[in-house]
Design a protein around this motif. Structure first.
Motif, mmCIF file in Angstrom:
data_model
loop_
_atom_site.group_PDB
_atom_site.id
_atom_site.type_symbol
_atom_site.label_atom_id
_atom_site.label_comp_id
_atom_site.label_asym_id
_atom_site.label_seq_id
_atom_site.Cartn_x
_atom_site.Cartn_y
_atom_site.Cartn_z
ATOM 1 N N VAL B 240 0.837 -1.196 0.000
ATOM 2 C CA VAL B 240 0.000 0.000 0.000
ATOM 3 C C VAL B 240 0.874 1.249 0.000
ATOM 4 O O VAL B 240 0.610 2.215 -0.729
ATOM 5 C CB VAL B 240 -0.960 -0.003 1.205
ATOM 6 C CG1 VAL B 240 -1.792 1.252 1.224
ATOM 7 C CG2 VAL B 240 -1.855 -1.211 1.159
ATOM 8 N N LEU B 241 1.955 1.210 0.790
ATOM 9 C CA LEU B 241 2.869 2.354 0.820
ATOM 10 C C LEU B 241 3.431 2.641 -0.562
ATOM 11 O O LEU B 241 3.475 3.782 -1.017
ATOM 12 C CB LEU B 241 4.031 2.050 1.769
ATOM 13 C CG LEU B 241 3.898 2.501 3.209
ATOM 14 C CD1 LEU B 241 5.156 2.160 3.961
ATOM 15 C CD2 LEU B 241 3.647 3.995 3.265
ATOM 16 N N TYR B 242 3.850 1.576 -1.207
ATOM 17 C CA TYR B 242 4.406 1.738 -2.550
ATOM 18 C C TYR B 242 3.388 2.376 -3.480
ATOM 19 O O TYR B 242 3.697 3.282 -4.243
ATOM 20 C CB TYR B 242 4.840 0.376 -3.083
ATOM 21 C CG TYR B 242 5.142 0.365 -4.551
ATOM 22 C CD1 TYR B 242 6.327 0.909 -5.031
ATOM 23 C CD2 TYR B 242 4.234 -0.158 -5.468
ATOM 24 C CE1 TYR B 242 6.601 0.934 -6.378
ATOM 25 C CE2 TYR B 242 4.504 -0.145 -6.812
ATOM 26 C CZ TYR B 242 5.687 0.399 -7.274
ATOM 27 O OH TYR B 242 5.944 0.434 -8.611
ATOM 28 N N GLU B 243 2.147 1.897 -3.357
ATOM 29 C CA GLU B 243 1.115 2.459 -4.223
ATOM 30 C C GLU B 243 0.889 3.937 -3.893
ATOM 31 O O GLU B 243 0.609 4.745 -4.765
ATOM 32 C CB GLU B 243 -0.168 1.646 -4.052
ATOM 33 C CG GLU B 243 -1.074 1.665 -5.247
ATOM 34 C CD GLU B 243 -0.396 1.223 -6.529
ATOM 35 O OE1 GLU B 243 0.093 0.084 -6.576
ATOM 36 O OE2 GLU B 243 -0.339 2.006 -7.491
ATOM 37 N N CYS B 244 1.002 4.277 -2.626
ATOM 38 C CA CYS B 244 0.884 5.678 -2.226
ATOM 39 C C CYS B 244 1.978 6.508 -2.895
ATOM 40 O O CYS B 244 1.709 7.608 -3.397
ATOM 41 C CB CYS B 244 1.043 5.820 -0.721
ATOM 42 S SG CYS B 244 -0.418 5.439 0.196
ATOM 43 N N ILE B 245 3.191 5.976 -2.895
ATOM 44 C CA ILE B 245 4.291 6.716 -3.500
ATOM 45 C C ILE B 245 4.009 6.926 -4.989
ATOM 46 O O ILE B 245 4.191 8.023 -5.518
ATOM 47 C CB ILE B 245 5.625 5.960 -3.315
ATOM 48 C CG1 ILE B 245 5.939 5.823 -1.840
ATOM 49 C CG2 ILE B 245 6.742 6.672 -4.036
ATOM 50 C CD1 ILE B 245 7.107 4.926 -1.551
ATOM 51 N N MET B 279 11.408 -2.513 -4.805
ATOM 52 C CA MET B 279 10.312 -1.549 -4.846
ATOM 53 C C MET B 279 10.839 -0.141 -4.590
ATOM 54 O O MET B 279 10.374 0.826 -5.187
ATOM 55 C CB MET B 279 9.265 -1.875 -3.774
ATOM 56 C CG MET B 279 8.594 -3.202 -3.931
ATOM 57 S SD MET B 279 8.091 -3.574 -5.578
ATOM 58 C CE MET B 279 6.453 -2.959 -5.606
ATOM 59 N N GLY B 280 11.828 -0.037 -3.705
ATOM 60 C CA GLY B 280 12.393 1.277 -3.404
ATOM 61 C C GLY B 280 13.044 1.890 -4.625
ATOM 62 O O GLY B 280 12.852 3.072 -4.914
ATOM 63 N N ILE B 281 13.786 1.088 -5.355
ATOM 64 C CA ILE B 281 14.439 1.588 -6.569
ATOM 65 C C ILE B 281 13.383 2.050 -7.563
ATOM 66 O O ILE B 281 13.483 3.118 -8.165
ATOM 67 C CB ILE B 281 15.296 0.478 -7.199
ATOM 68 C CG1 ILE B 281 16.461 0.140 -6.291
ATOM 69 C CG2 ILE B 281 15.786 0.884 -8.558
ATOM 70 C CD1 ILE B 281 17.640 1.026 -6.402
ATOM 71 N N ASP B 282 12.365 1.225 -7.684
ATOM 72 C CA ASP B 282 11.297 1.568 -8.614
ATOM 73 C C ASP B 282 10.619 2.873 -8.205
ATOM 74 O O ASP B 282 10.388 3.759 -9.027
ATOM 75 C CB ASP B 282 10.276 0.430 -8.638
ATOM 76 C CG ASP B 282 9.232 0.631 -9.704
ATOM 77 O OD1 ASP B 282 9.508 0.245 -10.841
ATOM 78 O OD2 ASP B 282 8.171 1.211 -9.398
ATOM 79 N N ALA B 283 10.336 2.984 -6.919
ATOM 80 C CA ALA B 283 9.661 4.184 -6.429
ATOM 81 C C ALA B 283 10.552 5.409 -6.609
ATOM 82 O O ALA B 283 10.085 6.492 -6.972
ATOM 83 C CB ALA B 283 9.297 4.008 -4.961
ATOM 84 N N LEU B 284 11.842 5.209 -6.381
ATOM 85 C CA LEU B 284 12.789 6.313 -6.544
ATOM 86 C C LEU B 284 12.750 6.803 -7.982
ATOM 87 O O LEU B 284 12.771 8.007 -8.253
ATOM 88 C CB LEU B 284 14.187 5.814 -6.178
ATOM 89 C CG LEU B 284 15.261 6.855 -5.936
ATOM 90 C CD1 LEU B 284 14.835 7.765 -4.816
ATOM 91 C CD2 LEU B 284 16.574 6.189 -5.583
ATOM 92 N N GLY B 285 12.698 5.845 -8.892
ATOM 93 C CA GLY B 285 12.628 6.206 -10.304
ATOM 94 C C GLY B 285 11.402 7.043 -10.614
ATOM 95 O O GLY B 285 11.426 7.907 -11.488
#
Lengths: 161, 902
Positions: B240-245, B279-285
């Protein structure tokens, strides 16, 4: 959207397949072989996602069984990972600590459960209770059908005596 | 029977052919017993695809079952509908499914919705009148049905955002209710309230809120709530956090949310789980597009991921690097990519990474030399996977060189290209596309600088033609190259003596099965037979860049036609008017002449990029590609100013044509967010500029320092170097942190006064030397506009030291807008009076574009807005032109092209 669901054992044997996008029989075998090679060889500490022909495959290992789902490039991998877990939890609840043998001998039931969970490649029901209730309703119907059948056969058996 | 069918399913699942039993499964669904029927349905959904012949036998049963009063039967039928109904059979079941939307059982409603969704995916026109039903179902009492409705709505909104803006409020309120646990307990999953529904809703909100300020404002509170409530210890919480980002990075940026997103990302990246890192790398992108500066604090984490044994993670990291490539770090990134490309053998991904390398190299290449070398590497390792267009681009670059005013550099470039190619030809196996480039360059420039004799080059070319004897395209290129070299020799008045192997090769080609090769060989023979003067006019040396006037009306034939008509030949009747009686001989004559005229002009077609200067770009092309490009050219131009500081800006205009294809795409993606309107950018200022920087830069640098110092122990110097070259400045700060932020001293604000102290500094030095021209150049094309500088400036933010920014800003303003420089200088001196620490903060704040703009006065913005118009149009026109020429060789002899281009 989920393109297919694949259950393979550690030896690379197929335990369950469900295809939401059209694949011919030949393609299916190829996909299974390819993915089996990729996924079974991955180390335990690596991440649960694999890039594959422009799609992403999310897999998770439960005992000796790998659950794989193939999704689009822009889907949320963690969510799919949880969908897999969700499915396993429902199976667990239904079979009572599910194991590979349960799936081998009752794979059609696993299909019914999957049909209640996913439809047309999307998650249709996220409540375990609802799925369990529907499956129970179907099963009770089967039971009554069986009883009827056996009672009819009893009647016939008695009549022919 | 039921057991048999189930076994058949199993057999089929194991990959054997069970098609003989399909018909029995179809028969089973006709059965009265629900048990058997259900098995039948299960079997057919697993056996059949939607285009199978047996479907037609099933439709009738499905229709009947959809009307059944047992809801389990209906459910089974609906499952089959989702899988089996194809476009043609949709109308047969559609009305019944619409009726089922009001079924008392929620399971049925849910499945009916999913079926309609499937129909929408298959043929959106068939259900277009039913869209209102989806909206109605959103208010369904049952959360399951509501959740299912989100799937089709997501698709609908993806296709057409604007007509669903009114739903924003309802989505937000649903999300709020879900987050507040108003749904039944049954939907909880690992103590999270209905996370799957939350994720779906966030996805939808991301779509609705993208570059829509008003809609986004409605979402801020609820998204912030979710950020806070998410439990990051469980997997689903992270999902859910990832989706929020994702949502935050897609909607109109909000400072607070961006901060919490950055927090979440750093938690992801610091975790031990590979999944979370990924997921962090993806979100950072995703987030990096909005606030580039957050990458800095994660640089070491990113580099760790790059060196991780996990392939998936590595690829994701490359994707991130690709997104954050600038002209300062392109060399490192592309080198890394090529290294990685060599190490993998998955063709699918190799193609992708090769095309990315090419794109980055085209867009950010610091020098032509480097560009050619990079291209060589890419071609060598992934030659057959690269688009042919790239090869043409490379040829074109070599042909056109730096520009018109610098011939020595051009010839240097060419001779170095020739040299490297002659060297590369020694390799045993080369991809065809690359060979074509080599042949072309050798033919065109092999003898140009007099270093190599004609016989040496021709010998090499003959070798190529022989070694790759089954590749006709390469052979054709080789023959043409031979012809050019001989032609140059003849034109120069030297005597031509053909090598013996060349002779035998020609003989072979003269009898070749390929008409194209044959024709080329004959042409070669003919050219050799001509005298110097004639040859020179046919194949002038180094003329590949001249435009060739093609006379489409073939007016030079008029005399001949007149003559023939006078002799009694029939006049030509256009095909449309021709009735059937045709004078074949007449046509043959004409054909013959056409062919011969092409034969002589052949050389012109060799390079498809420059045919006729078509001034009118096709209107349709221009309108669909409405992506503004002007800014994108700067990195390219920047090099020119570095090497030749006194270059006049008109040289740039010819250069601009070169690399637009790659550039365009890149910018299309980047500019997506605040759609560059004036109102947007003003409020962006407050987000990205002052508040963000003043507040977070101190915080950032502090956290960065602690983070770094903690890590410092185990980080090898190579890694740091890499980090420095990837991320530019920050590691320099880290190095210097002991001495305080002295880099902001006024004495050192001219970049060149820095003496290189260590290897790391050299790397960052490079960045700073390269940067100023970047900025210098904005001034040139649109002198009074500062608005285009907004984006490049922002690019710089993350990468550069405050000093460089200020100095470049000063540089910039001194060339572009003279009135501005005193202001900045004034402010600058003012701030230097302050304490060192504070000083750097203010400075970094100052150097941000918004500040500069404010200093210069807001009126400049409007000026820029108005001056942007023609500029944009102009570049679009140019781009369309390049595209047209590049993609479709608009010539009169398409067949020939087909042969050459494959």
């Amino acid at each position: 959207m989920i393109h297919f669901v694949l259950l393979i054992s550690r030896q690379g044997k197929v335990r369950l397949t469900k295809w939401y996008s059209p694949y011919s029989q030949k393609e299916r075998t190829k996909v299974i072989r390819e993915l089996g090679g990729v996924i079974l060889n991955r180390g335990p500490k690596l991440c649960n996602f694999v890039d594959w022909r422009g799609f992403k495959v999310v897999y998770k290992r439960y005992a000796s069984l790998y659950f794989c789902m193939c999704i689009d490039q822009d889907d949320n991998e963690l969510e799919v990972l949880e969908i897999i877990h969700h499915f396993v939890e429902i199976l667990d609840r239904y079979f009572g600590s599910v194991c590979e043998l349960d799936l081998i001998f009752n794979f059609h039931k696993a299909y019914y459960i999957l049909d209640e969970l996913l439809l047309a490649g999307e998650l249709q029901e996220s409540s375990k209770k609802t799925v369990a209730r529907l499956i129970a309703a179907q099963d009770s119907l089967v039971e009554t059908a069986k009883e009827q059948a056996s009672s009819i056969s009893n009647i016939i058996a008695q009549a022919t005596k | 029977m039921k057991e048999y069918i189930i076994r058949l399913v199993y057999v089929e699942m194991l990959g054997h052919d069970a098609s003989f039993g399909y018909i029995h499964a179809v028969k089973m669904i006709h059965d009265d017993s629900l048990l058997v029927k259900r098995t039948g349905y299960l079997a057919v959904t697993l056996f059949l695809n939607e285009d199978h012949d047996l479907i037609i036998l099933i439709v009738n049963t499905i229709q009947k079952d959809l009307k059944s009063d047992n809801y389990l039967v209906v459910c089974a039928a609906l499952n089959a509908v989702c899988k089996l109904i194809n476009e043609e059979t949709i109308p047969a079941v559609l009305p019944q499914i619409v009726e089922l939307l009001a079924h008392p059982k929620e399971a049925v409603r849910k499945k009916a919705i999913m079926a309609l969704h499937r129909f929408y995916q298959k043929s959106s026109s068939s259900v277009s009148h039913l869209v209102s039903n989806f909206r109605k179902r959103l208010c369904d009492n049952d959360p399951g049905v509501m959740g299912a409705t989100l799937c089709p709505l997501f698709d609908l909104i993806t296709n057409d955002v604007n007509s669903y803006k009114d739903l924003v409020i309802s989505f937000v309120s649903i999300l709020k209710q879900v987050a507040e646990r108003r749904l039944p307990k049954a939907y909880d999953y690992h103590q999270m309230p209905a996370p799957f529904i939350q994720i779906k809703l966030l996805k939808i909100l991301a779509l609705l809120g993208s570059s829509d300020k008003q809609a986004s404002e409605n979402m801020y509170t609820v998204v912030g709530d979710i950020f806070r409530k998410c439990d990051s210890s469980s997997n689903i919480g992270n999902a859910v956090l990832y989706e929020c980002i994702c949502c935050v990075s897609s909607i109109y940026p909000n400072h607070k949310l961006l901060e919490s997103a950055a927090d979440a990302i750093s938690r992801f990246l610091k975790s031990d789980s590979h999944n979370l890192k990924y997921m962090g790398i993806d979100a950072l992108g995703r987030l990096i597009k909005i606030s580039p500066e957050i990458a800095e604090q994660h640089q070491l984490a990113v580099i760790d991921c790059l060196e991780d044994p996990d392939d998936t993670l590595k690829r994701k990291t490359f994707e991130l690097l690709y997104k954050m490539t600038k002209s300062t770090n392109v060399e490192v990134i592309v080198d890394r990519m090529i290294d990685y490309m060599n190490s993998i053998n998955d063709n699918h991904y190799k193609t992708e990474i090769a095309s990315r390398c090419v794109e980055l190299a085209e867009q950010f290449a610091p020098s032509n030399q480097w560009f050619i070398q990079t291209m060589n590497k890419v071609f060598e390792h992934a030659g057959d996977l690269v688009n042919i267009k790239v090869a043409h681009n490379l040829m074109r670059l070599i042909a056109e060189g730096f520009g018109e005013d610098d011939d020595t550099a051009d010839s240097q470039l060419r001779s170095s290209a020739v040299e490297s190619y002659l060297h590369i030809l020694g390799e045993p196996k080369l991809p065809s596309v690359f060979l074509q480039v080599i042949c072309w360059v050798l033919g065109e420039y092999g003898t140009a600088d007099g270093k190599y004799s004609a016989s040496y080059i021709t010998g090499k070319l003959c070798d190529v033609a022989e070694a790759y004897s089954n590749d006709e395209t390469v052979k054709a290129y080789a023959v043409t190259a031979l012809m050019k070299i001989y032609a140059f020799e003849i034109a120069a008045g030297r005597k031509v003596d053909m090598l013996p192997e060349c002779h035998s090769l020609m003989e072979e080609f003269l009898a070749s099965h390929s008409t194209d090769l044959q024709q080329r060989a004959y042409e070669l023979q003919a050219v050799i037979g001509l005298d110097a003067h004639a040859v020179e006019s046919i194949l002038p040396s180094d003329a590949s860049c001249e435009d060739i006037e093609v006379d489409k009306a073939l007016s030079f034939l008029n005399d001949y036609i007149q003559e023939s008509i006078e002799k009694g030949a029939q006049p030509y009747i256009p095909e449309s008017e021709r009735t059937g009686m045709l004078n074949i001989s007449n046509f043959r004559n004409q054909d013959h002449h056409e062919a011969s005229s092409h034969g002589l002009r052949f050389e012109a077609y060799e390079l498809p990029k420059q045919t006729v200067q078509a001034r009118i770009p096709p209107a349709s092309l221009a309108s669909t590609e409405l992506v503004p490009v002007p800014e994108a050219m700067y990195p390219r131009e920047s090099y020119q100013t570095t090497t030749v500081p006194s270059v006049s800006s008109d040289a740039a205009s010819t250069e601009l044509k070169l690399r637009l294809d790659g550039v365009q795409k890149r910018w299309g993606r980047q500019t997506h967010f605040p759609s560059t309107s004036t109102s947007n950018s003003t409020s962006l200022k407050t987000v990205n500029g002052i508040t963000q920087v003043d507040g977070s830069n101190t915080a950032n640098s502090r956290t960065r320092e602690t983070y770094d110092s903690r890590k410092q122990v185990e980080i090898s110097p190579e890694k740091q170097k890499l980090a420095a070259s990837l991320f530019g400045g920050p590691s320099k700060t880290e190095k210097k942190s002991a001495t305080g932020h002295k880099s902001s001293k006024p004495s050192s604000h001219m970049v060149k006064s820095h003496a290189p102290k260590s290897s790391m500094e050299v790397a960052s030095e490079k960045t700073s030397v390269q940067q100023p021209p970047d900025l210098l150049d904005f001034g040139e094309p649109t002198v009074k506009s500062t608005a285009p500088s907004l984006d490049p400036f922002k690019d710089l933010e993350g990468l550069l030291e405050p000093t460089t920014q200020v100095s470049s800003a000063v540089n910039h303003s001194s060339t572009a807008a003279v009135t501005k420089s005193p202001d900045i200088m004034g402010l600058y001196t003012e701030t230097t009076a302050g304490a060192h620490h504070k000083d750097s903060d203010i400075l970094s704040g100052l150097s941000k574009p918004p500040m500069t703009n404010m200093v210069g006065g807001t009126t400049t913005m409007q000026v820029a807005q108005s001056s942007k118009g023609p500029n944009l149009k102009d570049s679009l026109e140019k781009d369309a032109l390049v595209r047209q020429i590049g993609v479709t060789p608009s010539s009169q002899n398409p067949n020939l092209f087909k042969d050459i281009l494959g």
